[in-house]
Design an enzyme around this catalytic site. Structure first.
Site, PDB file in Angstrom:
ATOM      1  N   GLY A  56      41.914  36.803  33.746  1.00 43.92           N
ATOM      2  CA  GLY A  56      41.624  37.399  34.981  1.00 43.92           C
ATOM      3  C   GLY A  56      40.343  38.330  34.531  1.00 43.92           C
ATOM      4  N   CYS A  83      45.746  35.328  28.189  1.00 44.96           N
ATOM      5  CA  CYS A  83      44.513  36.392  28.096  1.00 44.96           C
ATOM      6  C   CYS A  83      45.033  37.398  29.063  1.00 44.96           C
ATOM      7  CB  CYS A  83      43.340  35.926  28.496  1.00 44.96           C
ATOM      8  SG  CYS A  83      41.826  36.733  28.161  1.00 44.96           S
ATOM      9  N   TYR A  84      44.388  37.855  29.964  1.00 46.02           N
ATOM     10  CA  TYR A  84      44.743  38.900  30.887  1.00 46.02           C
ATOM     11  C   TYR A  84      46.266  39.004  31.184  1.00 46.02           C
ATOM     12  CZ  TYR A  84      45.070  42.162  34.720  1.00 46.02           C
ATOM     13  OH  TYR A  84      45.352  43.084  35.510  1.00 46.02           O
ATOM     14  N   HIS A 170      42.574  30.949  24.995  1.00 48.36           N
ATOM     15  CA  HIS A 170      42.742  30.226  26.309  1.00 48.36           C
ATOM     16  C   HIS A 170      43.012  28.670  25.928  1.00 48.36           C
ATOM     17  CE1 HIS A 170      41.063  32.705  29.510  1.00 48.36           C
ATOM     18  NE2 HIS A 170      40.665  33.279  28.266  1.00 48.36           N
ATOM     19  N   GLU A 172      43.974  26.182  27.663  1.00 47.51           N
ATOM     20  CA  GLU A 172      43.528  25.304  28.609  1.00 47.51           C
ATOM     21  C   GLU A 172      41.879  24.639  28.301  1.00 47.51           C
ATOM     22  OE1 GLU A 172      43.788  28.413  29.011  1.00 47.51           O
ATOM     23  OE2 GLU A 172      42.570  29.279  30.474  1.00 47.51           O
ATOM     24  N   ASP A 227      36.552  10.856  48.410  1.00 42.35           N
ATOM     25  CA  ASP A 227      37.813  11.677  49.151  1.00 42.35           C
ATOM     26  C   ASP A 227      38.229  10.816  50.411  1.00 42.35           C
ATOM     27  OD1 ASP A 227      37.733  13.207  46.898  1.00 42.35           O
ATOM     28  OD2 ASP A 227      36.631  14.741  48.092  1.00 42.35           O
ATOM     29  N   LYS A 366      40.227  15.971  41.878  1.00 47.02           N
ATOM     30  CA  LYS A 366      39.437  14.793  42.087  1.00 47.02           C
ATOM     31  C   LYS A 366      39.687  13.719  41.068  1.00 47.02           C
ATOM     32  CE  LYS A 366      35.302  13.713  43.916  1.00 47.02           C
ATOM     33  NZ  LYS A 366      35.227  14.175  45.421  1.00 47.02           N
TER      34      LYS A 366
END
Ligand code: XMP
Length: 510
Positions: A56, A83-84, A170, A172, A227, A366
């Site tokens: 964050g 992190c945060y 991070h 990710e 979509d 997506k």
């Protein structure tokens, strides 16, 4: 989807919140993003098998900085703070976080303790992606440091007994070596069996739609984008002819696109209606040059045409919408800024009589929508279609729009796309298209002087379309495209390639 094991990502406003969920799903585990303000009672009801706190933008000590109910650590469910999220875990459990003088940012050499379950079997050193100023200076009781960097003694911490973990970096983002593997280890600690797959999803979704819709009628505005096409296929599988798809062809599509959409759905197990409304759109746009005005006119005309057609069908029970997960998260799950608002074809029709909206894709990213489309047999040319703006070529013909200009652009754009596909670049360049500028310039063709349009080519690589880089298309490919366009398309005598990033430019020119 409550039948799956679920990991909940609590969003503290970090920019990678979606990515974390995405990565967890890559491990075959269903994952949802929820705001950090989610009441603990609600969280318990969701019966997560694991919880992840995102990063964050705040400092944990700031007034009003997001906090968390300490009860979350006593649910008996593993928690991973990133992190945060790691700093908040430290602070909430009695540790200490301090602002340091230097910011640790970017790719950072990191040493890991392989005896920790998150790093077991991975290399002892590797690069991790850091982006922080504050750092954990005292760990809470029961925690040990499990990774460090030169600047940061607690790059990771763990309390294995309570299955609580904090990562300052991070995992990710792809810059972190083995980051996905670390997340995989975390979901293993959570006891996840990897029960989330697209086959499974398709089956569950079809059953849920059938249950919800019963004998009711469903209406869908089919644009031919990824979509809405996948949604049409899913609904058709679930409720067949109870579904009516209205495809408004506004005459601003790329070459052959309207016919391709029709070919995919007409005569199949749905009611498919194509409305050829090009004349109506063109006359509404006549003389208009201002981009936002174009968008408004098209949005309004779209709704009018759709309503007129829907009226003929009479009362429907459900209006289906192709909302996908990033739209859901972006519309403000956490504190991250709401970024796009203008990008989806507009408001709901006022005069269509329906009971309820259904959004069967609202939990999918997506690329998951694409996977689902493939499972359902949607043709590749629809599944792999690039993003295409609702206002279509109207915002790629700069200045006034005429049928002649649209045709010039369609032909040039088709050549560009054909050559990109031939060069095998069509999946690595995320969006590419031609723009017909309203600049004319002098050229020479044969013995004659020409005074014709300049065509611009755009090609970008991006992960989220909010920032983008221009694609490094090989010169040879550009040369072929340019030569073919000036030879094969009348009224273009100059081709340029757009080499700006977003920001400061945008992807589209208007
Ligand atoms: P920009 O030009 O804002 O585009 O960098 C980001 C992405 O959004 C698409 N785009 C639109 N999509 N209606 C849409 O449905 C619009 O008015 C619109 N404008 C831009 C653009 O193609 C890119 O993928």
């Amino acid at each position: 989807m409550t039948t799956h094991q679920t990991v909940i990502v609590l969003d503290f406003g970090g920019q990678y919140n979606q990515l974390i969920a995405r990565r967890v799903r890559e491990c075959g585990v269903y994952c949802e993003v929820q705001p950090y303000t989610l009441p603990i009672a609600r969280l318990k009801e969701m019966e997560p098998v694991g919880i992840i706190f995102t990063g964050g933008p705040n400092s944990v000590y700031l007034n009003g900085a997001p906090r968390i109910d300490p009860e979350v650590f006593s649910l008996g469910v593993p928690v991973l703070g990133i992190c945060y999220g790691a700093q908040l875990m430290a602070l909430t459990l009695g540790g200490k976080v301090e602002s340091s003088e230097t910011r640790e940012y970017g790719k950072t050499k990191t040493h890991y303790d392989n005896s920790d379950r998150l790093f077991a079997g991975l290399p002892e050193t590797g690069i991790s992606w850091m982006s922080h100023t504050d750092r954990i200076v005292e760990m809470p009781e029961g925690f040990v440091s499990t990774a460090h960097t030169d600047a940061c003694p607690v790059a990771a911490m763990a309390n294995e007994t309570r299955r609580l973990y904090g990562l300052q970096f991070h995992p990710e983002v792809m810059h972190t070596e083995n980051g996905l593997e670390m997340l995989r280890r975390f979901v293993t600690v959570c006891g996840c069996t990897g029960d989330w797959s697209m086959d499974d999803y398709a089956r569950t979704a079809v059953n849920e739609i059938r249950q919800k819709v019963g004998n009711g009628k469903v209406l869908l505005a089919l644009s031919g984008g990824v979509d809405s096409s996948v949604l049409a296929a899913l609904l058709s599988k679930a409720v067949g002819k109870q579904l009516t798809c209205i495809f408004v062809d506004h005459g601003l599509m790329r070459k052959n696109e309207g016919d391709e959409v029709e070919a995919a759905f007409a005569g199949k197990d749905v009611n498919f209606i194509r409305v050829n409304a090009a004349d109506q759109f063109l006359s509404a746009l006549s003389g208009v040059t201002e981009p936002e005005k174009k968008r408004r006119i098209i949005g309004e005309a779209f709704i009018r045409v759709f309503e007129a057609e829907a009226k003929k069908i009479g009362k429907v029970d459900f209006l289906a919408q192709g909302t996908i997960y990033p739209d859901v998260i972006e519309s403000g799950a956490g504190d991250a800024a709401v970024i796009k608002s203008h990008h989806n074809v507009g408001a709901l029709p006022d005069h269509v009589d329906f009971k309820e909206i259904i959004e069967p894709l609202r939990m999918l990213f997506k690329d998951e929508v694409r996977q689902l489309g493939q499972k359902l047999g949607v043709p590749d040319y629809l599944v792999w279609r690039q993003p295409f703006p609702g206002p279509g070529l109207a915002i790629r013909v700069i200045g006034e729009i005429t049928k002649e200009k649209l045709d010039i652009l369609r032909d040039a754009d088709a050549i560009y796309r054909e050559e990109i596909a031939k060069a095998g670049l069509d999946r690595s360049i995320h969006q590419y298209f031609a723009v017909l500028t309203d600049t004319r310039s002098v050229g020479v063709m044969g013995d004659g002087r020409t005074y014709d349009y300049t065509l611009a080519l755009r090609g970008v690589t991006t992960t989220d379309f909010m920032t983008a880089d221009f694609a490094r298309i090989p010169y040879d490919v550009l040369a072929t495209v340019s030569a073919r366009i000036v030879n094969e398309v009348s009224h273009i005598n100059r081709v340029v390639y757009d080499i700006t990033t977003k920001p400061p430019s945008t992807i589209e020119w208007e």
